[in-house]
Design an enzyme around this catalytic site. Structure first.
Site, PDB file in Angstrom:
ATOM      1  N   HIS A  37      42.982  34.632  38.391  1.00  0.00           N
ATOM      2  CA  HIS A  37      42.554  35.991  38.774  1.00  0.00           C
ATOM      3  C   HIS A  37      43.726  36.971  38.638  1.00  0.00           C
ATOM      4  CE1 HIS A  37      39.656  33.576  41.392  1.00  0.00           C
ATOM      5  NE2 HIS A  37      38.838  34.342  40.713  1.00  0.00           N
ATOM      6  N   SER A 188      40.148  27.297  39.225  1.00  0.00           N
ATOM      7  CA  SER A 188      38.858  27.770  39.713  1.00  0.00           C
ATOM      8  C   SER A 188      38.870  27.735  41.233  1.00  0.00           C
ATOM      9  CB  SER A 188      37.745  26.853  39.184  1.00  0.00           C
ATOM     10  OG  SER A 188      36.566  27.060  39.924  1.00  0.00           O
ATOM     11  N   ARG A 190      36.554  26.872  42.994  1.00  0.00           N
ATOM     12  CA  ARG A 190      35.832  25.669  43.425  1.00  0.00           C
ATOM     13  C   ARG A 190      36.728  24.428  43.451  1.00  0.00           C
ATOM     14  NH1 ARG A 190      31.702  28.375  40.799  1.00  0.00           N
ATOM     15  NH2 ARG A 190      29.855  28.692  42.083  1.00  0.00           N
TER      16      ARG A 190
HETATM   17  P1  AMP Z   1      35.266  34.492  40.016  1.00  0.00           P
HETATM   18  O1  AMP Z   1      36.037  34.914  41.228  1.00  0.00           O
HETATM   19  O2  AMP Z   1      35.163  33.016  39.835  1.00  0.00           O
HETATM   20  O3  AMP Z   1      33.962  35.207  39.891  1.00  0.00           O
HETATM   21  O4  AMP Z   1      36.150  34.984  38.786  1.00  0.00           O
HETATM   22  C1  AMP Z   1      36.517  36.321  38.635  1.00  0.00           C
HETATM   23  C2  AMP Z   1      37.093  36.528  37.263  1.00  0.00           C
HETATM   24  O5  AMP Z   1      38.232  35.681  37.097  1.00  0.00           O
HETATM   25  C3  AMP Z   1      36.098  36.143  36.151  1.00  0.00           C
HETATM   26  O6  AMP Z   1      36.203  37.091  35.098  1.00  0.00           O
HETATM   27  C4  AMP Z   1      36.578  34.778  35.736  1.00  0.00           C
HETATM   28  O7  AMP Z   1      36.240  34.440  34.413  1.00  0.00           O
HETATM   29  C5  AMP Z   1      38.088  34.941  35.906  1.00  0.00           C
HETATM   30  N1  AMP Z   1      38.706  33.622  36.030  1.00  0.00           N
HETATM   31  C6  AMP Z   1      38.298  32.597  36.808  1.00  0.00           C
HETATM   32  N2  AMP Z   1      39.085  31.516  36.625  1.00  0.00           N
HETATM   33  C7  AMP Z   1      40.019  31.870  35.692  1.00  0.00           C
HETATM   34  C8  AMP Z   1      41.097  31.182  35.060  1.00  0.00           C
HETATM   35  N3  AMP Z   1      41.378  29.921  35.334  1.00  0.00           N
HETATM   36  N4  AMP Z   1      41.847  31.865  34.163  1.00  0.00           N
HETATM   37  C9  AMP Z   1      41.557  33.157  33.857  1.00  0.00           C
HETATM   38  N5  AMP Z   1      40.548  33.853  34.412  1.00  0.00           N
HETATM   39  C10 AMP Z   1      39.781  33.219  35.311  1.00  0.00           C
END
Ligand code: AMP
Length: 283
Positions: A37, A188, A190
């Protein structure tokens, strides 16, 4: 960093500072932040102002248990965003995003994209993604949007949404590379839910995709996909899919011509924690 909880508060702030749409870089998240993020926040710093949102969107969870268990660690997130150079953090409530409630909502025509891979295995998920993104884009009104390649199909869905709402000329979509742990596991939120033994096994998902990337040859793709699946099955994964798809359309590629840009994608569970990952294969 300024924290805004209400849409009006955020809009008044941007207006008072005379910030125009093309000066806003926006990073939408669901919180429980990690370095992936923050890499998006860092990329967004080329804009005059970086706005990040944290909102765990109920309408995109096709599994209610997954929603209930989604990690929330707001205080740590705030410190991380401050350290990364975020200017404004927007933390709306469900009522702010869905003023008319969460039933009877708009439907977006995503066509083929919603019928394959994540669309097929998580019915309704991308409708929820479009609902929240549509509303966030309306509130934040950014000129640049920062998304992670980790969610490959989601990036395509959001680009399609931006077309559908007629904002293609106003919002530039920037796709940032996937940040990984040392053993290759894609970062992630998760991952924190993985049991310690599963955390070690989890890196197999990226190893299986790398195996495809390094060994894919022109011709039938079944054998290599089966080999990658076997790697996952041996570690106890429950597989949703391991596929190779056209990198631009996500149409599944059963027979590769050896020239077309493709992407290998996988989704699989380790003890109820669902992991996804992908790798682009540029011949
Ligand atoms: P989320 O909080 O999972 O909804 O992710 C928010 C943003 O962060 C989304 O655009 C995801 O694709 C991006 N994101 C999540 N994991 C990663 C990662 N490992 N590397 C780069 N961007 C990520």
């Amino acid at each position: 960093m300024i924290i805004c909880k209400k849409p009006r508060e955020l809009q008044d702030l941007l207006e008072k500072k005379k910030i125009g749409q093309d000066e806003i870089g926006f990073v939408p998240t669901m919180g429980a932040l990690h370095a992936g993020h923050l890499s998006l926040v860092d990329a967004a710093r080329q804009n005059k102002i970086v706005v990040c949102s944290i909102f765990v969107n109920p309408t995109q969870f096709n599994d209610p248990e997954d929603f209930k268990k989604y990690p929330i660690i707001l205080e740590k997130d705030i410190l991380m965003l401050e350290g990364a150079g975020c200017d404004v953090l927007f933390i709306p409530s469900v009522e702010d995003i869905y003023p008319k409630g969460t039933s009877d909502l708009a439907h977006y025509d995503l066509g083929f994209l919603e019928t394959v891979l994540e669309g097929k295995f998580r019915p309704g998920h991308f409708q929820g993604v479009c609902l929240v993104m549509g509303r966030l884009l309306e509130i934040v009104s950014p000129g640049s949007l920062y998304l992670g390649q980790k969610d490959y199909q989601q990036c395509m869905v959001i680009k399609k949404l931006i077309e559908l709402i007629g904002s293609k000329d106003k919002i530039k979509v920037n796709i940032c590379p996937t940040l990984r742990e040392e053993d290759g596991l894609a970062m992630s939120s998760r991952n924190t839910r993985l049991l310690p033994a599963d955390r070690i096994k989890a890196a197999t998902i990226s190893k299986a995709l790398r195996y495809i990337k390094e060994n894919l040859k022109a011709g039938d793709t079944k054998k290599i996909k089966d080999e990658a699946k076997e790697m996952l099955l041996q570690k106890g994964f429950l597989i949703d899919y391991v596929e190779i798809a056209n990198a631009n359309t996500l149409e599944l590629v059963e027979n590769w011509d050896g020239k077309q840009k493709v992407v290998a994608l996988a989704a699989a569970f380790l003890n109820n924690v669902r992991l996804i990952d992908n790798m682009v294969i540029n011949p």
